[in-house]
Design a protein around this motif. Structure first.
Motif, short mmCIF file in Angstrom:
data_model
loop_
_atom_site.label_atom_id
_atom_site.label_comp_id
_atom_site.label_asym_id
_atom_site.label_seq_id
_atom_site.Cartn_x
_atom_site.Cartn_y
_atom_site.Cartn_z
N CYS A 133 0.95 -1.02 -0.09
CA CYS A 133 -0.11 0.14 -0.09
C CYS A 133 1.05 1.07 0.04
N LEU A 143 -9.82 0.96 0.58
CA LEU A 143 -9.93 0.06 -0.18
C LEU A 143 -11.11 -0.89 0.12
N ILE A 145 -12.97 -4.78 -1.23
CA ILE A 145 -13.10 -5.53 -2.37
C ILE A 145 -14.24 -6.56 -2.04
N LEU A 205 -6.61 -7.79 -4.61
CA LEU A 205 -6.01 -6.72 -4.64
C LEU A 205 -5.00 -6.74 -5.75
N LYS A 208 -6.58 -6.24 -8.80
CA LYS A 208 -7.01 -4.85 -9.02
C LYS A 208 -5.73 -4.05 -9.58
#
Length: 217
Positions: A133, A143, A145, A205, A208
């Protein structure tokens, strides 16, 4: 001395009497874009460690045979790290199952031997998420998810972080109370769900950041 950046000759970045530190700084300034990062440095085919960099930074660069620097996009580097940690959690799940079996058999000594490494894996996982991060200049609390149990519903990453802290505190409390039965129950029924959730978190993540990378291309 040869200097390669992503397998490309970069001899023009070496100045007369440059130190190792100066050469790496030249690479950083001339070959690394804003969304990229140096991910590895090989000196004579050996990975340069942080300790070696500290010790060797003032050495003349021409003392080395070859310096090979790898530069990657931040997204690629972050995604790979997240996927590696998800794999580590899969392996850690095998150790968790062993601990549960040992505790059920009354072999607490063997269970405690494994528990130290298991807890270290979780500590490393949390550190890795924070490091990614920071690398991506992203606040983890911002964030979200998709929840694996509710694929159409998003869940804040902060909830996963808080849930993990809660479960690890339960493990600590069980250890402090020397309650092996409770510890076995936590490992078997509660930590397993947390582990599955975190694997889902890390993989989503990673995807992403990969998608953002492709969009940038």
């Amino acid at each position: 001395m040869n200097l390669l950046v992503n397998n490309q000759n970069a001899q023009d970045l070496i100045g007369q009497n440059d130190t190792l530190s100066a050469v790496l700084q030249n690479v950083q300034e001339n070959c690394v874009a804003s969304q990229e990062v140096i991910t590895s440095v090989l000196i004579d085919d050996q990975a340069l460690t942080a300790q070696q960099l500290s010790e060797w930074q003032k050495r003349p660069a021409d003392e080395f045979g070859e310096i090979h620097v790898t530069v990657e996009s931040r997204n690629t580097f972050a995604s790979r790290g997240l996927r590696e940690m998800a794999t580590e959690l899969t392996h850690a799940g095998q150790y968790r199952a062993q601990m549960v079996d040992y505790i059920a058999d009354g072999n607490s000594t063997e269970a405690m031997t494994i528990l130290g490494d298991y807890m270290q894996t979780w500590h490393t996982t949390q550190q890795a998420l924070n490091s990614v991060c920071r690398l991506m200049d992203t606040d983890p609390s911002s964030l979200q998810i998709f929840n694996s149990n509710s694929p159409k519903k998003q869940k804040p990453v902060a909830d996963y972080i808080n849930l993990l802290s809660e479960q690890l505190n339960k493990v600590k409390s069980a250890l402090d109370a020397k309650d092996m039965v409770l510890l076995g129950d936590i490992l078997e029924y509660e930590i397993e769900e947390v582990s599955d959730s975190w694997q889902n978190l890390l993989l989503q993540l990673a995807e992403k950041f990969e998608n953002e990378n492709h969009s940038a291309d």
